[in-house]
Design a protein around this motif. Structure first.
Motif, PDB file in Angstrom:
ATOM      1  N   PRO A   2     -35.416  29.828  -3.774  1.00 24.52           N
ATOM      2  CA  PRO A   2     -34.007  29.869  -4.766  1.00 24.52           C
ATOM      3  C   PRO A   2     -33.554  30.426  -5.954  1.00 24.52           C
ATOM      4  O   PRO A   2     -34.493  30.309  -6.816  1.00 24.52           O
ATOM      5  N   GLU A   3     -32.255  30.706  -6.111  1.00 26.82           N
ATOM      6  CA  GLU A   3     -31.595  31.330  -7.123  1.00 26.82           C
ATOM      7  C   GLU A   3     -30.443  30.753  -7.916  1.00 26.82           C
ATOM      8  O   GLU A   3     -29.205  30.741  -7.518  1.00 26.82           O
ATOM      9  N   THR A   4     -30.794  29.248  -8.729  1.00 22.59           N
ATOM     10  CA  THR A   4     -29.921  28.360  -9.058  1.00 22.59           C
ATOM     11  C   THR A   4     -29.740  28.331 -10.473  1.00 22.59           C
ATOM     12  O   THR A   4     -30.530  29.414 -10.837  1.00 22.59           O
ATOM     13  N   SER A   5     -28.240  27.555 -10.696  1.00 18.79           N
ATOM     14  CA  SER A   5     -28.172  27.229 -11.554  1.00 18.79           C
ATOM     15  C   SER A   5     -28.433  25.899 -12.166  1.00 18.79           C
ATOM     16  O   SER A   5     -27.591  25.229 -11.201  1.00 18.79           O
ATOM     17  N   LEU A 116     -28.844  29.151   3.721  1.00 17.78           N
ATOM     18  CA  LEU A 116     -29.910  29.416   2.908  1.00 17.78           C
ATOM     19  C   LEU A 116     -29.784  30.640   2.701  1.00 17.78           C
ATOM     20  O   LEU A 116     -30.383  31.537   3.996  1.00 17.78           O
ATOM     21  N   PRO A 117     -29.248  31.796   2.082  1.00 18.56           N
ATOM     22  CA  PRO A 117     -29.142  32.796   2.160  1.00 18.56           C
ATOM     23  C   PRO A 117     -30.715  33.908   1.852  1.00 18.56           C
ATOM     24  O   PRO A 117     -31.347  33.447   0.878  1.00 18.56           O
ATOM     25  N   ALA A 118     -31.140  34.618   2.688  1.00 22.81           N
ATOM     26  CA  ALA A 118     -32.708  35.656   2.356  1.00 22.81           C
ATOM     27  C   ALA A 118     -31.706  36.296   0.630  1.00 22.81           C
ATOM     28  O   ALA A 118     -33.089  36.769   0.049  1.00 22.81           O
ATOM     29  N   ASP A 119     -30.800  36.228   0.493  1.00 26.08           N
ATOM     30  CA  ASP A 119     -30.489  36.561  -1.301  1.00 26.08           C
ATOM     31  C   ASP A 119     -28.582  36.422  -1.159  1.00 26.08           C
ATOM     32  O   ASP A 119     -27.930  36.809  -0.536  1.00 26.08           O
ATOM     33  N   PRO A 136     -15.710  25.541   6.500  1.00 24.93           N
ATOM     34  CA  PRO A 136     -17.136  25.373   5.139  1.00 24.93           C
ATOM     35  C   PRO A 136     -17.545  25.475   4.935  1.00 24.93           C
ATOM     36  O   PRO A 136     -18.172  25.332   6.301  1.00 24.93           O
ATOM     37  N   VAL A 137     -18.289  25.592   4.250  1.00 26.92           N
ATOM     38  CA  VAL A 137     -19.547  25.947   3.350  1.00 26.92           C
ATOM     39  C   VAL A 137     -20.804  25.108   2.908  1.00 26.92           C
ATOM     40  O   VAL A 137     -20.276  24.960   1.671  1.00 26.92           O
ATOM     41  N   ILE A 138     -21.776  24.737   3.142  1.00 24.71           N
ATOM     42  CA  ILE A 138     -22.933  24.351   2.560  1.00 24.71           C
ATOM     43  C   ILE A 138     -24.410  25.570   2.259  1.00 24.71           C
ATOM     44  O   ILE A 138     -24.762  26.018   2.632  1.00 24.71           O
ATOM     45  N   ASN A 139     -23.810  25.352   0.964  1.00 23.96           N
ATOM     46  CA  ASN A 139     -24.255  26.150  -0.003  1.00 23.96           C
ATOM     47  C   ASN A 139     -26.059  26.438  -0.105  1.00 23.96           C
ATOM     48  O   ASN A 139     -26.082  25.275  -1.046  1.00 23.96           O
ATOM     49  N   LEU A 140     -27.073  26.315   0.890  1.00 25.41           N
ATOM     50  CA  LEU A 140     -28.302  25.699   0.387  1.00 25.41           C
ATOM     51  C   LEU A 140     -29.726  26.353  -0.486  1.00 25.41           C
ATOM     52  O   LEU A 140     -29.340  28.087   0.392  1.00 25.41           O
ATOM     53  N   ASP A 141     -29.575  25.944  -1.051  1.00 31.65           N
ATOM     54  CA  ASP A 141     -30.689  26.731  -2.662  1.00 31.65           C
ATOM     55  C   ASP A 141     -30.477  27.730  -3.687  1.00 31.65           C
ATOM     56  O   ASP A 141     -29.806  28.410  -4.333  1.00 31.65           O
ATOM     57  N   ARG A 142     -30.136  28.666  -2.304  1.00 34.96           N
ATOM     58  CA  ARG A 142     -30.319  30.112  -3.095  1.00 34.96           C
ATOM     59  C   ARG A 142     -28.803  30.073  -3.145  1.00 34.96           C
ATOM     60  O   ARG A 142     -28.263  30.455  -1.977  1.00 34.96           O
ATOM     61  N   ILE A 143     -28.017  30.496  -4.156  1.00 37.83           N
ATOM     62  CA  ILE A 143     -26.633  30.103  -4.950  1.00 37.83           C
ATOM     63  C   ILE A 143     -26.233  30.962  -4.445  1.00 37.83           C
ATOM     64  O   ILE A 143     -26.256  32.335  -5.174  1.00 37.83           O
ATOM     65  N   PHE A 144     -24.617  31.624  -3.538  1.00 41.07           N
ATOM     66  CA  PHE A 144     -24.059  32.198  -3.750  1.00 41.07           C
ATOM     67  C   PHE A 144     -23.730  33.025  -5.409  1.00 41.07           C
ATOM     68  O   PHE A 144     -23.030  32.117  -6.079  1.00 41.07           O
ATOM     69  N   ALA A 145     -23.017  33.874  -5.025  1.00 42.53           N
ATOM     70  CA  ALA A 145     -22.541  34.776  -5.985  1.00 42.53           C
ATOM     71  C   ALA A 145     -21.002  34.514  -7.075  1.00 42.53           C
ATOM     72  O   ALA A 145     -20.810  33.652  -8.118  1.00 42.53           O
ATOM     73  N   SER A 146     -20.932  33.330  -6.063  1.00 35.40           N
ATOM     74  CA  SER A 146     -18.472  32.688  -6.273  1.00 35.40           C
ATOM     75  C   SER A 146     -18.705  31.298  -5.774  1.00 35.40           C
ATOM     76  O   SER A 146     -19.109  31.695  -4.412  1.00 35.40           O
ATOM     77  N   PRO A 147     -18.538  30.735  -6.395  1.00 37.85           N
ATOM     78  CA  PRO A 147     -18.539  29.070  -5.814  1.00 37.85           C
ATOM     79  C   PRO A 147     -17.209  28.934  -5.290  1.00 37.85           C
ATOM     80  O   PRO A 147     -17.459  28.390  -4.062  1.00 37.85           O
ATOM     81  N   TRP A 153     -22.501  22.858  -2.674  1.00 35.32           N
ATOM     82  CA  TRP A 153     -23.881  23.581  -3.141  1.00 35.32           C
ATOM     83  C   TRP A 153     -25.061  22.325  -3.286  1.00 35.32           C
ATOM     84  O   TRP A 153     -24.505  21.462  -4.127  1.00 35.32           O
ATOM     85  N   ILE A 154     -26.134  22.696  -2.659  1.00 34.16           N
ATOM     86  CA  ILE A 154     -27.129  21.299  -2.475  1.00 34.16           C
ATOM     87  C   ILE A 154     -28.446  22.403  -2.548  1.00 34.16           C
ATOM     88  O   ILE A 154     -28.609  22.802  -1.907  1.00 34.16           O
ATOM     89  N   GLY A 155     -29.523  22.031  -3.956  1.00 32.57           N
ATOM     90  CA  GLY A 155     -30.497  22.865  -4.401  1.00 32.57           C
ATOM     91  C   GLY A 155     -31.877  21.858  -4.883  1.00 32.57           C
ATOM     92  O   GLY A 155     -30.943  21.445  -5.899  1.00 32.57           O
ATOM     93  N   GLY A 156     -32.851  22.605  -5.575  1.00 36.86           N
ATOM     94  CA  GLY A 156     -33.608  22.145  -6.054  1.00 36.86           C
ATOM     95  C   GLY A 156     -33.293  23.087  -7.861  1.00 36.86           C
ATOM     96  O   GLY A 156     -32.545  23.844  -7.667  1.00 36.86           O
ATOM     97  N   ASP A 157     -34.056  21.888  -8.636  1.00 37.61           N
ATOM     98  CA  ASP A 157     -33.586  21.858  -9.991  1.00 37.61           C
ATOM     99  C   ASP A 157     -35.033  23.158 -10.459  1.00 37.61           C
ATOM    100  O   ASP A 157     -35.945  22.586 -10.803  1.00 37.61           O
ATOM    101  N   ASN A 158     -35.241  23.851 -10.607  1.00 40.10           N
ATOM    102  CA  ASN A 158     -36.386  25.255 -11.198  1.00 40.10           C
ATOM    103  C   ASN A 158     -36.395  24.938 -12.407  1.00 40.10           C
ATOM    104  O   ASN A 158     -37.604  25.247 -13.249  1.00 40.10           O
ATOM    105  N   TYR A 159     -35.552  25.107 -13.461  1.00 46.05           N
ATOM    106  CA  TYR A 159     -35.684  24.982 -14.255  1.00 46.05           C
ATOM    107  C   TYR A 159     -36.475  23.383 -14.538  1.00 46.05           C
ATOM    108  O   TYR A 159     -37.626  23.201 -15.804  1.00 46.05           O
TER     109      TYR A 159
END
Length: 347
Positions: A2-5, A116-119, A136-147, A153-159
């Motif tokens: 993912p690209e998470t925040s 879970l988007p490829a990008d 409604p969309v559940i955004n899994l891990d790799r986050i979309f650019a707009s909320p 959104w549900i995902g992991g914590d890379n930091y």
């Protein structure tokens, strides 16, 4: 991956998924099932069915152990619910293909989408389109650019992965003067890799006796892990610890370590593969811990999608709606607690 925040809601707890919370997403809470297969979330079970929900799932191409586990977790969880129909696409890492697949799910008028988007950035528009269409969309891990492109959104914590890996190594080496560590990172083109490195570096700031002396970036594959680890070993004849970002590439890294006959350092892996947990339990290699990035998040995403479709909240919370975001905790798996986490290990 993912690209998470780090701006998301932190729900501390074991990476056996947000299961204790999310399996109680609806008032018709599941009852206990048999033990979950390896790599899957804590079991959800079914008592009384609720409102039927059709969930569209657009996942990744299963070309990596973690990604395969994502797809498996989603499918297994959906089968636990008699009131859930899962419309699943053939996983793809091509953004244009995945956009077309999600468009098909929108045209089918599914009740909820799990993506879970490829990008994340490239698929933001299709997420927005679904939300505007009332899906409604559940955004899994790799986050979309707009909320606005997702409901949750549900995902992991890379930091957090890097932070916890660094703290584990720091505690093991805190009494060793002039300790040195090396890092086998993932793909440097990915934001997640930068986050994992940043967390690791920030943790090491708490241990002034420890210095990072080398870093190599690999590609999340066994082959790249072996090649890059061999380079690290050749360039660094002595160091005290290794932080490896990914257990798949860690298989190759361990091969390189064995070929070099090195046993003079400890290794911490990342993600939570079953092979890594087995090695930790056996305690017969340099691998002493792995920091989880739980693929059980896909099962929890199905729980959340079901709750959305049935207009329910999350059990254990007072709110009538599911949260806007959930960040899973990156637990450290060691010999002492590996039996607890083994059921979540993926192949």
């Amino acid at each position: 991956m993912p690209e998470t925040s780090r701006r998301h809601l932190l729900l501390g707890g074991a990476a056996v998924s947000a299961g204790a919370l999310l399996t109680a997403c609806t008032s018709n809470e599941p009852k206990a099932q048999d033990a979950a297969p390896a790599g899957s979330a804590a079991p959800a079970a079914d008592d009384k069915p609720g409102t039927p929900v059709t969930i569209g799932f657009a996942g990744p191409q299963a070309d990596h152990g973690w990604l395969n586990a994502i797809n498996d977790n989603a499918e297994r969880r959906a089968k636990k619910y008699s009131d859930v129909t899962l419309e699943i696409t053939e996983g793809s890492n091509d953004t244009a293909t995945q956009i077309g697949q999600v468009q098909t799910l929108i045209n089918k008028k599914v009740d909820v989408l799990v993506i879970l988007p490829a990008d994340g950035k490239a698929l933001t528009q299709i997420g927005l389109q679904a939300m505007k269409a009332g899906i409604p969309v559940i955004n899994l891990d790799r986050i979309f650019a707009s909320p606005q492109a997702y409901r949750c959104w549900i995902g992991g914590d890379n930091y957090g992965m890097g932070l916890n890996a660094g703290n584990f190594i720091g505690e093991r080496l805190k009494d060793k003067p002039n300790a040195t560590v090396v890092e086998l990172a993932g793909m440097d083109s990915l934001e997640l890799t930068k986050q994992r490195t940043q967390g690791f570096d920030d943790a090491l700031k708490n241990y002034p006796n420890i210095r990072k002396v080398a870093r190599q970036a690999a590609d999340f594959t066994v082959e790249s892990g072996q090649a890059k680890m061999a380079q690290l070993l050749q360039a660094q004849p002595k160091f005290d610890a290794l932080w490896n970002h990914d257990d798949d590439q860690g298989v190759g890294a361990l091969r390189a370590v064995a070929q070099a006959g090195r046993k003079d350092f400890l290794m911490v892996g990342g993600a939570g593969a079953k092979s890594a947990m087995d090695a930790i339990k056996a305690d017969s290699s340099v691998l002493k811990a792995t920091v989880l990035y739980p693929p059980t998040m896909a099962a929890s995403a199905i729980d959340l999608a079901r709750a959305l479709g049935q207009k329910k909240g999350v059990g254990g919370m007072s709110e009538l709606e599911i949260p806007a975001s959930i960040t899973l905790y990156s637990a450290v798996v060691t010999k002492e607690n590996v039996d607890e986490y083994l059921p979540t290990g993926f192949s």
